[in-house]
Design a protein around this motif. Structure first.
Motif, mmCIF file in Angstrom:
data_model
loop_
_atom_site.group_PDB
_atom_site.id
_atom_site.type_symbol
_atom_site.label_atom_id
_atom_site.label_comp_id
_atom_site.label_asym_id
_atom_site.label_seq_id
_atom_site.Cartn_x
_atom_site.Cartn_y
_atom_site.Cartn_z
ATOM 1 N N HIS A 216 45.089 87.962 35.362
ATOM 2 C CA HIS A 216 44.355 87.158 36.357
ATOM 3 C C HIS A 216 45.313 86.335 37.199
ATOM 4 N N VAL B 213 40.888 82.721 41.705
ATOM 5 C CA VAL B 213 40.281 84.033 41.959
ATOM 6 C C VAL B 213 40.391 84.413 43.437
ATOM 7 N N ARG C 256 38.159 80.197 38.332
ATOM 8 C CA ARG C 256 37.352 80.567 37.160
ATOM 9 C C ARG C 256 36.761 79.333 36.490
ATOM 10 N N ALA D 17 32.605 86.706 40.214
ATOM 11 C CA ALA D 17 33.940 86.113 40.362
ATOM 12 C C ALA D 17 34.037 84.827 39.555
ATOM 13 N N GLY E 30 36.138 86.246 36.922
ATOM 14 C CA GLY E 30 37.330 86.306 37.753
ATOM 15 C C GLY E 30 37.422 87.665 38.438
#
Ligand SMILES: Cc1cc2nc3c(=O)[nH]c(=O)nc-3n(C[C@H](O)[C@H](O)[C@H](O)COP(=O)(O)OP(=O)(O)OC[C@H]3O[C@@H](n4cnc5c(N)ncnc54)[C@H](O)[C@@H]3O)c2cc1C
Length: 539
Positions: free
Chosen positions: A82, A86, A101, A216, A220
């Motif tokens: 990640h 995001v 996130r 999202a 994420g």
């Protein structure tokens, strides 16, 4: 002879093959390209030190998908990575909406645009959290989602029923205006709606923008560590361990139908590969019904409906190897995996309107991916592997810019359009161009040459607009993977629930094949009832 032949080794074809193999079927996947993966592949073609995703990169739908979770691909070595944030949507005045996130952080970013907007975001999120399991079930199971749908209906009633349904069909511009006082929340919703071909004024773009934004927020936008092809690699390894095989460089040119049933396929070299039980097609609906299945085996009504099939926007992509991090004017954008580049919701509307008018956008809305920020191993320390894609019309009728782009996408047009995308990035990151070590351009015809499903650069197997979803996908019918030819199943993003990497169309097709039940599509029945001719018009 294998039990099943799967045409195409995209994520949907590979998911289908895995599920069939899990059930004990022998499976052979035939893939036209030299490697599996479809639009889920990476390479080192831009610069040997940089890993570049050829097409797709960020997989919130995969993270949320019970289908992929059930395959336990982490056992095949798949890991996810990640970015610190995001998504960011910077504006030229220096403000920047950031989706993190951590919902508190997202709310704080939107609160800075207008007091109260942080709470408004949290309210949208609370509705989502209440409905999430049922929405995901309904989304990722075959249509109609009877059990999940019934549960969802009960919960919807508790969550405000009709009012919520109204919210879901709203255009995203209107939804943003109803929910947020400032531009930040409106931008997140509208930018996410344009991950599909949904203009801010399209019906249903509100629901899609909300869904993508909430995915999202919860999951994420993860990427497979090492490159998008790591997801494909995991699917192929899993299949191989169960005895399935993938044969690359084998283009299927025909579905062989005998005795009214799909019994195998024919490849470009003339080989006939027989299938004992089923043929599953991870190809677009127009390709399946327009070229692979001989017309005489298809109802006229379906062929007529297919003439109305609408592709999603064509796509133009640029990959870069950058000598340093992107010099964003808004520092917050530096931490995001995905950055949306358009000047407000109006900028998105202007972009979508230019495409609707057949004009190549002059200031293209760019979805920008910062891959090294998201997965540090993608390029040497201090550099960035990046890409941006934007959309263009399928049939270009003119250039909204002043460089005479005609849609021929010859060498000159590719360079001009890539420069235009770079100019858009440069507006938000002055000095960006000075960092470019190498670039690669993927125009619509190039994309199609690398994956036939990306017809004219379409990325989602057909429009996401409401008139081609659910029972309308790919054409008015049942919304199910069964086709009018017994033993043949549509397993690609052209089938419900559509584009994105989540495996649901592949899983739906595999389950239908395993049940072996042949449901005649509604269109077939209607064809009998209304006696339409082969063009689909009333006589
Ligand atoms: C530029 C781009 C960016 C994207 N970004 C994202 C993203 O970030 N996140 C996301 O979730 N989704 C994204 N998508 C969409 C996503 O990649 C697709 O929806 C998804 O790959 C569809 O999977 P599929 O298996 O249906 O088809 P595909 O992935 O297109 O695979 C189809 C396969 O079938 C093969 N094939 C076709 N015809 C034949 C034939 N006749 N014989 C043999 N083989 C054949 C093709 O070569 C291909 O390998 C993006 C797509 C593109 C193009």
């Amino acid at each position: 002879m294998p039990d099943a032949v799967v045409i195409g080794a995209g994520p949907n074809g590979l998911v289908a093959a895995n599920l069939l193999a899990d059930a004990g079927w022998s499976v052979e996947v035939l893939e036209a390209q030299d490697e599996p993966g479809g639009a889920v592949r990476h390479d080192r073609g831009v610069d040997p030190d940089f890993t570049s995703d050829l097409f797709s990169s960020f997989y919130p739908l995969a993270a949320a998908s019970p289908v992929l979770a059930g395959l336990r691909l982490e056992r095949e070595g798949l890991e996810w990575s990640h970015a610190p944030k995001v998504l960011a949507h910077p504006l030229l005045d220096g403000r920047c909406a950031v989706l993190s996130r951590d919902p508190e952080e997202t709310a704080a970013s939107l609160e800075a645009f207008a007091p109260g907007d942080g709470a408004a975001w949290q309210e949208l999120r609370e509705v989502w959290e209440r409905l999430r399991p049922d929405i995901l079930d309904a989304l990722f199971t075959p249509f109609p989602p009877l059990r999940a749908g019934a549960r969802l209906a009960v919960r919807l009633r508790a969550a405000g029923g009709l009012r919520l349904a109204r919210t879901m069909v709203l255009p995203v511009r209107r939804l943003g205006e109803e929910e947020f006082r400032g531009e930040g929340g409106r931008l997140l919703l509208a930018g996410n709606a344009l991950h599909a071909d949904l203009a801010p004024e399209s019906a249903g773009s509100g629901g899609f923008g909300w869904l993508m934004s909430m995915l999202a927020q919860t999951y994420g936008f993860p990427v497979p560590t090492g490159g998008s092809g790591a997801l494909t690699g995991a699917l192929v390894r899993r299949l191989a361990r169960r005895g399935g095989s993938v044969r690359c460089g084998e283009q299927v040119t025909e579905v062989v139908v005998r005795g009214g049933r799909a019994v195998g396929v024919r490849t470009g070299s003339g080989e006939e590969v027989a299938a004992r039980r089923a043929v599953l097609a991870d190809v677009s609906a127009p390709a399946l019904y327009g070229s692979l299945v001989p017309e005489r085996h298809l109802p006229g009504r379906l062929l007529g409906d297919l003439k109305r099939f609408q592709w999603d926007f064509a796509t133009f992509k640029v990959d870069w190897a950058l000598n340093g991090p992107v010099p964003w004017a808004c520092p917050e954008a530096a931490h995001a995996g995905t950055v949306h580049l358009a000047e407000g919701v109006d900028g998105l509307t202007r972009f979508a309107a230019q495409i609707a008018m057949g004009r190549v956008p002059d200031r293209p809305f760019a979805l920008f991916g910062q891959m090294t920020t998201t997965d540090p191993g993608r390029s040497p320390g201090g550099t960035e592997s990046a890409w941006a894609y934007t959309h263009v019309p399928h049939r270009v009728r003119g250039d909204a810019g002043d460089e005479g782009l005609s849609g021929s996408w010859d060498g000159r047009e590719q360079e001009v359009m890539a420069d235009r995308v770079e100019a858009q990035v440069e507006r938000y990151a002055p000095g960006f161009r000075g960092l470019i070590r190498a670039r690669r351009v993927l125009s619509p015809p190039t994309m199609e040459s690398m994956d036939a499903n990306l017809h004219g650069g379409a990325i989602n197997g057909g429009t996401t607009a409401m008139h081609q979803q659910l029972v309308f996908r790919p054409s008015p019918g049942t919304g199910r993977p069964e086709t009018p030819v017994p033993g043949l199943y549509l397993a690609s993003a052209s089938a419900h629930p559509g584009g994105g990497v989540h495996g649901a169309p592949g899983a739906n097709a595999a389950r239908a094949a395993l049940r072996g039940r042949h449901t005649r599509p509604l269109s077939h029945l209607q064809n009998r009832l209304t006696h339409r001719d082969r063009t689909g018009r009333r006589p």
